[in-house]
Design a protein around this motif. Structure first.
Motif, PDB file in Angstrom:
ATOM      1  N   SER A 118       0.809  -1.221   0.000  1.00  0.00           N
ATOM      2  CA  SER A 118       0.000   0.000   0.000  1.00  0.00           C
ATOM      3  C   SER A 118       0.840   1.268   0.000  1.00  0.00           C
ATOM      4  O   SER A 118       2.019   1.267   0.361  1.00  0.00           O
ATOM      5  CB  SER A 118      -0.915  -0.012   1.230  1.00  0.00           C
ATOM      6  N   SER A 119       0.167   2.363  -0.382  1.00  0.00           N
ATOM      7  CA  SER A 119       0.797   3.686  -0.303  1.00  0.00           C
ATOM      8  C   SER A 119       0.941   4.161   1.141  1.00  0.00           C
ATOM      9  O   SER A 119       1.526   5.205   1.386  1.00  0.00           O
ATOM     10  CB  SER A 119      -0.025   4.700  -1.107  1.00  0.00           C
ATOM     11  N   ASP A 120       0.405   3.388   2.092  1.00  0.00           N
ATOM     12  CA  ASP A 120       0.605   3.733   3.505  1.00  0.00           C
ATOM     13  C   ASP A 120       1.943   3.209   4.030  1.00  0.00           C
ATOM     14  O   ASP A 120       2.207   3.227   5.231  1.00  0.00           O
ATOM     15  CB  ASP A 120      -0.547   3.219   4.372  1.00  0.00           C
ATOM     16  N   CYS A 121       2.789   2.697   3.108  1.00  0.00           N
ATOM     17  CA  CYS A 121       4.148   2.232   3.418  1.00  0.00           C
ATOM     18  C   CYS A 121       4.166   0.925   4.204  1.00  0.00           C
ATOM     19  O   CYS A 121       5.135   0.646   4.940  1.00  0.00           O
ATOM     20  CB  CYS A 121       4.953   3.301   4.178  1.00  0.00           C
ATOM     21  N   THR A 122       3.139   0.095   4.053  1.00  0.00           N
ATOM     22  CA  THR A 122       3.115  -1.199   4.731  1.00  0.00           C
ATOM     23  C   THR A 122       2.752  -2.328   3.788  1.00  0.00           C
ATOM     24  O   THR A 122       2.137  -2.123   2.742  1.00  0.00           O
ATOM     25  CB  THR A 122       2.101  -1.222   5.899  1.00  0.00           C
ATOM     26  N   VAL A 123       3.158  -3.530   4.216  1.00  0.00           N
ATOM     27  CA  VAL A 123       2.683  -4.788   3.631  1.00  0.00           C
ATOM     28  C   VAL A 123       1.867  -5.472   4.712  1.00  0.00           C
ATOM     29  O   VAL A 123       2.306  -5.607   5.851  1.00  0.00           O
ATOM     30  CB  VAL A 123       3.855  -5.697   3.218  1.00  0.00           C
ATOM     31  N   VAL A 124       0.653  -5.895   4.351  1.00  0.00           N
ATOM     32  CA  VAL A 124      -0.197  -6.635   5.290  1.00  0.00           C
ATOM     33  C   VAL A 124      -0.367  -8.057   4.766  1.00  0.00           C
ATOM     34  O   VAL A 124      -0.637  -8.259   3.576  1.00  0.00           O
ATOM     35  CB  VAL A 124      -1.575  -5.966   5.466  1.00  0.00           C
ATOM     36  N   VAL A 125      -0.171  -9.023   5.651  1.00  0.00           N
ATOM     37  CA  VAL A 125      -0.393 -10.430   5.305  1.00  0.00           C
ATOM     38  C   VAL A 125      -1.675 -10.884   5.984  1.00  0.00           C
ATOM     39  O   VAL A 125      -1.825 -10.757   7.212  1.00  0.00           O
ATOM     40  CB  VAL A 125       0.791 -11.313   5.742  1.00  0.00           C
ATOM     41  N   TRP A 126      -2.613 -11.400   5.167  1.00  0.00           N
ATOM     42  CA  TRP A 126      -3.945 -11.779   5.647  1.00  0.00           C
ATOM     43  C   TRP A 126      -4.127 -13.293   5.630  1.00  0.00           C
ATOM     44  O   TRP A 126      -3.569 -13.986   4.778  1.00  0.00           O
ATOM     45  CB  TRP A 126      -5.027 -11.172   4.739  1.00  0.00           C
ATOM     46  N   ASP A 127      -4.961 -13.786   6.550  1.00  0.00           N
ATOM     47  CA  ASP A 127      -5.437 -15.158   6.502  1.00  0.00           C
ATOM     48  C   ASP A 127      -6.645 -15.182   5.563  1.00  0.00           C
ATOM     49  O   ASP A 127      -7.645 -14.499   5.811  1.00  0.00           O
ATOM     50  CB  ASP A 127      -5.842 -15.622   7.909  1.00  0.00           C
ATOM     51  N   THR A 128      -6.563 -15.959   4.484  1.00  0.00           N
ATOM     52  CA  THR A 128      -7.624 -15.921   3.474  1.00  0.00           C
ATOM     53  C   THR A 128      -8.884 -16.660   3.905  1.00  0.00           C
ATOM     54  O   THR A 128      -9.937 -16.513   3.271  1.00  0.00           O
ATOM     55  CB  THR A 128      -7.131 -16.507   2.137  1.00  0.00           C
ATOM     56  N   GLU A 129      -8.803 -17.467   4.940  1.00  0.00           N
ATOM     57  CA  GLU A 129      -9.978 -18.180   5.419  1.00  0.00           C
ATOM     58  C   GLU A 129     -10.807 -17.336   6.379  1.00  0.00           C
ATOM     59  O   GLU A 129     -12.044 -17.353   6.344  1.00  0.00           O
ATOM     60  CB  GLU A 129      -9.559 -19.488   6.109  1.00  0.00           C
ATOM     61  N   THR A 130     -10.113 -16.566   7.221  1.00  0.00           N
ATOM     62  CA  THR A 130     -10.806 -15.794   8.258  1.00  0.00           C
ATOM     63  C   THR A 130     -10.789 -14.295   8.017  1.00  0.00           C
ATOM     64  O   THR A 130     -11.597 -13.562   8.588  1.00  0.00           O
ATOM     65  CB  THR A 130     -10.167 -16.069   9.627  1.00  0.00           C
ATOM     66  N   THR A 136       1.924  -7.281   9.884  1.00  0.00           N
ATOM     67  CA  THR A 136       2.069  -5.993   9.212  1.00  0.00           C
ATOM     68  C   THR A 136       3.559  -5.665   9.138  1.00  0.00           C
ATOM     69  O   THR A 136       4.249  -5.630  10.163  1.00  0.00           O
ATOM     70  CB  THR A 136       1.329  -4.871   9.955  1.00  0.00           C
ATOM     71  N   LEU A 137       4.045  -5.448   7.920  1.00  0.00           N
ATOM     72  CA  LEU A 137       5.468  -5.179   7.680  1.00  0.00           C
ATOM     73  C   LEU A 137       5.628  -3.738   7.233  1.00  0.00           C
ATOM     74  O   LEU A 137       4.946  -3.290   6.308  1.00  0.00           O
ATOM     75  CB  LEU A 137       6.008  -6.133   6.605  1.00  0.00           C
TER      76      LEU A 137
END
Length: 375
Positions: A118-130, A136-137
């Motif tokens: 994102s342009s918010d300067c982060t990488v977010v890793v999500w659980d695709t099931e829940t 958050t990186l």
């Protein structure tokens, strides 16, 4: 030779910002600033599913799960949506965590995680099931692109001038930071074996990197006259395709880093590019809202033939160079021994001794002779 357009597909009412092929190679999904996603049949060359409506603003990125059952999308509305392809419905609620545009989304190989940049300067890793946030990186600047490694153990992210490589193990953190380009890294992909990263940048170049230590591999791909916004690699890793604001899409050899054939010409900014799983078809989207299909199999086959002929020519030149450096002995240099134990300073060139001491030169000499006779 310039590839010819197989088809131009229309349906979006604004820029086509993202495209991805299904793994079956028969369909592509596109995302647009018209806030929708659409699915196209590449054989019938027409729209077959959509529009998928759910984003409140421009769609900037799309990704397809490896089992071809789900699509992920992200956009200007700062949300991520995971879609069920058959029902065209959201699988989960809107995934909300980012505070800036979602510029890139990518499924892990096993489909259990989704990464978003994102342009918010982060990488977010999500659980695709829940739909829960696993991690958050944080970056120092906008994150333009995210890509899981083929084994799913690493995650690459492209930002201002740099590529960051993260471990996907819990709390493992940053593994590597590569000073990659002079301007923002717009797109990053992994080679199929996971040994290389390839990046495209606003600085108009494509560069190749050792994914273990960050060393640059070979020379950059140069030729685009403006920013490169999209990059993709063939499933066999033999070539890449790039889309640029210079209104062209170009193919490049991953072996030589040279352009393959002539550029594929758009009439407006080329914003995204995708390659079918069998490498026979390329899709690209542009500023005018068009989706182009390009048959590239013949171009690639012709390129392979040219590369093989070039390699054979290089081998022949090398053989001739060695013969020039080490010419065969003249008759005056050859000494025929007079007895079983005789030896002289010239006997290195005896008929029986020379081939045994210099077998490489001797074999090349005959190869050279055969080549000359053949011509």
């Amino acid at each position: 030779m310039r590839p010819t357009i197989s088809s131009t597909m229309r349906g979006h009412t604004d820029m086509v910002r993202a495209a991805a092929f299904f793994n079956d190679g028969e369909r592509i999904v596109t995302g647009s600033t018209d806030k929708t996603l659409r699915i196209w049949d590449v054989q019938k060359e027409r729209l077959v599913e959509g529009p998928f409506e759910g984003h409140q603003d421009s769609v900037l990125s799309v990704a397809i799960s490896h089992d071809d059952t789900r699509i992920a999308s992200g956009g200007v509305d700062m949300t991520v949506i995971i879609w069920n392809i058959k029902s065209k419905q959201k699988i989960l609620r809107l995934l909300v965590k980012h505070t800036g545009w979602v510029l890139s989304v990518c499924f892990s190989p096993d489909g259990k995680r989704l990464a978003s940049g994102s342009s918010d300067c982060t990488v977010v890793v999500w659980d695709t099931e829940t739909g829960t946030v696993l991690e958050t990186l944080s970056h120092r600047d906008w994150v333009w692109n995210v890509a899981f490694s083929p084994d799913g153990l690493k995650l690459a992210s492209g930002s201002m001038c740099t590529i960051w490589v993260w471990s996907t193990q819990t709390n493992a953190g940053l593994l590597l930071e590569i000073d990659a380009h002079q301007l923002s890294v717009q797109s990053v992909v992994w080679s199929p074996d996971g040994q290389q990263l390839v990046s495209a940048s606003e600085d108009k170049t494509v560069r190749f990197w050792n994914s273990l230590n960050g060393d640059q591999i070979g020379q950059p791909c140069t030729g685009h006259a403006d920013s490169i916004g999209s990059l993709t690699m063939s499933s066999d890793g033999s070539f890449i395709a790039t889309a640029s604001l210079d209104n062209t899409v170009r193919l490049w050899s991953t072996k030589t880093h040279q352009q393959i054939a002539l550029e594929l010409q758009h009439t407006a900014w080329a914003l995204c590019v995708a390659i079918s799983s069998n490498g026979a078809l390329l899709a690209s989207g542009d500023y005018d809202g068009k989706v182009f299909l390009w048959p590239i199999r013949r171009i690639l086959e012709q390129h392979k033939v040219q590369e093989r002929l070039k390699e054979e020519g290089d081998d022949l030149m090398q053989q001739r160079l060695i013969v020039d450096i080490f010419p065969p002995p003249s008759e005056s240099d050859v000494h025929i021994p007079q007895g079983p134990h005789s030896f002289s300073t010239n006997s290195l060139f005896d008929v029986g001794c020379f081939p045994r001491i210099f077998p490489h030169w001797f074999s090349l000499r005959f190869l050279h002779a055969d080549a000359c006779n053949a011509t």
